[in-house]
Design an enzyme around this catalytic site. Structure first.
Site, mmCIF file in Angstrom:
data_model
loop_
_atom_site.group_PDB
_atom_site.id
_atom_site.type_symbol
_atom_site.label_atom_id
_atom_site.label_comp_id
_atom_site.label_asym_id
_atom_site.label_seq_id
_atom_site.Cartn_x
_atom_site.Cartn_y
_atom_site.Cartn_z
ATOM 1 N N ASP A 210 -11.140 2.651 3.875
ATOM 2 C CA ASP A 210 -11.499 1.236 3.734
ATOM 3 C C ASP A 210 -13.018 1.088 3.570
ATOM 4 O O ASP A 210 -13.506 0.034 3.171
ATOM 5 C CB ASP A 210 -11.060 0.453 4.989
ATOM 6 C CG ASP A 210 -9.862 -0.451 4.714
ATOM 7 O OD1 ASP A 210 -9.583 -0.730 3.533
ATOM 8 O OD2 ASP A 210 -9.214 -0.878 5.687
ATOM 9 N N GLN B 19 -4.635 -1.691 9.455
ATOM 10 C CA GLN B 19 -4.516 -3.024 8.856
ATOM 11 C C GLN B 19 -5.122 -4.074 9.794
ATOM 12 O O GLN B 19 -4.755 -4.156 10.961
ATOM 13 C CB GLN B 19 -3.030 -3.332 8.570
ATOM 14 C CG GLN B 19 -2.793 -4.632 7.845
ATOM 15 C CD GLN B 19 -3.371 -4.634 6.427
ATOM 16 O OE1 GLN B 19 -3.239 -3.673 5.683
ATOM 17 N NE2 GLN B 19 -4.038 -5.721 6.058
ATOM 18 N N LYS C 137 0.848 -1.204 0.000
ATOM 19 C CA LYS C 137 0.000 0.000 0.000
ATOM 20 C C LYS C 137 0.880 1.250 0.000
ATOM 21 O O LYS C 137 0.606 2.220 -0.720
ATOM 22 C CB LYS C 137 -0.935 -0.019 1.219
ATOM 23 C CG LYS C 137 -2.057 -1.036 1.049
ATOM 24 C CD LYS C 137 -2.828 -1.320 2.323
ATOM 25 C CE LYS C 137 -3.801 -2.477 2.078
ATOM 26 N NZ LYS C 137 -4.496 -2.955 3.276
#
Ligand code: NDP
Length: 277
Positions: free
Chosen positions: A115, A92, A48
């Protein structure tokens, strides 16, 4: 049978984002928090971070020890919520067991929740009003649009009902006016349901579970699963070789949905930036 080249579609998306970033007066910023040292999570976070650099984003990789307290993690998120250089915040997952992942997600400002997991953003997706949508299902929609699949009136079956893939995938397909069946581990006659599907999205996490003869001739098959066999080989949830005999389009694993998830995260970060400025 046509392969859906997720790698190429993701590259095109990143190129478009990089062009847009060049026209902005400052770079969109993404903060990725990694708690602990899970090797798979470290790889995802590194990928990422590299993707951010490629498109010209400002990125912050924040590593926290596995012993961090709930309060310390929430304080870090609140700092990022108030940091003007940061447009997107991602924690994460999975988190160590002593941390409440749900509370962590709910503490991220919905405007920075790239997200798309915050209940406010999921609620908006339910109403077909979302602007930050979960990356993997949104990436699947981009792939389907790129290959020119018209979903209106199609019969779609989503296998798997997790909060991060299956459930938002259901909403994405419904919002595109498809007729959607969603399956879980208790579903009866899964193969019978799949045999009627024009579009199959598999997100189960069981290697090669879906057999080729469960696929209707001409169906589009999207395999979200990423499973590592003992041999080290990565495979999806669909038995690729047998499914290619019936599918008209199919994603490979790796090189299908995976790269789309990261490119869509960048797309969401740009969207969050645009909504904040
Ligand atoms: P979860 O384990 O959270 O959810 C799995 C879902 O599959 C559950 O809803 C479960 O049902 C259902 N399920 C389990 N067994 C069966 C079965 N026999 N028949 C039908 N449904 C079943 O997984 P995730 O959604 O997080 O991930 C799924 C896969 O996708 C994994 O391989 C993961 O690695 C991959 N993944 C890939 C991403 C990418 O970018 N390509 C991103 C995220 C995930 P129940 O609800 O009853 O338990």
């Amino acid at each position: 049978m046509n392969i859906i080249d997720g790698k190429q579609i993701a590259q095109n998306l990143r190129n478009d984002i990089a062009k847009k970033v060049k026209q902005l007066d400052h770079a969109p910023g993404l903060a990725v928090i990694l708690v602990g040292d899970d090797p798979a999570s470290e790889v995802y976070v590194r990928n990422k971070d590299n993707a951010c650099k490629e498109v010209g984003f400002y990125s912050e990789k924040i590593n926290k020890s596995a012993n961090i307290t709930q309060q310390e993690l929430l304080d870090e998120i609140r700092r990022l919520n108030n940091n003007d250089k940061i447009d997107g915040i991602l924690v994460q997952l999975p988190l160590p067991k002593h941390l409440d992942a749900n509370l962590v997600i709910e503490t991220i400002s919905p405007q920075k929740d790239v997200d798309g997991f915050h209940s406010e953003n999921i609620g908006k997706l339910m109403q077909n009003k979302a602007y930050l949508r979960p990356c993997t299902p949104k990436g699947v929609m981009t792939m389907l649009a790129t290959i020119g699949i018209d979903l209106v009136g199609k019969d779609c079956v989503v296998v798997g009902a997790s909060n991060i893939v299956g459930r938002p995938m259901l909403m994405e397909l419904l919002n595109a006016r498809a007729t959607v069946t969603i399956c879980n581990s208790k579903t009866q006659d899964l193969s019978g349901k799949l045999r009627r599907a024009d579009v199959v999205v598999a997100a189960v996490g069981i290697p090669q579970m879906i057999q080729g003869d469960w696929i209707k001739p001409g169906a589009v098959v999207i395999d979200v699963g990423i499973n590592r066999l003992e041999s080290g080989k990565l495979v999806g949830d669909v038995d690729f070789d047998s499914a290619t005999k019936n599918a008209s389009w199919m994603t490979p694993v790796p090189g299908g949905v995976g790269p789309m998830t990261i490119a869509t995260l960048l797309e969401n970060t740009l969207t969050a930036y645009q909504n904040r400025t």
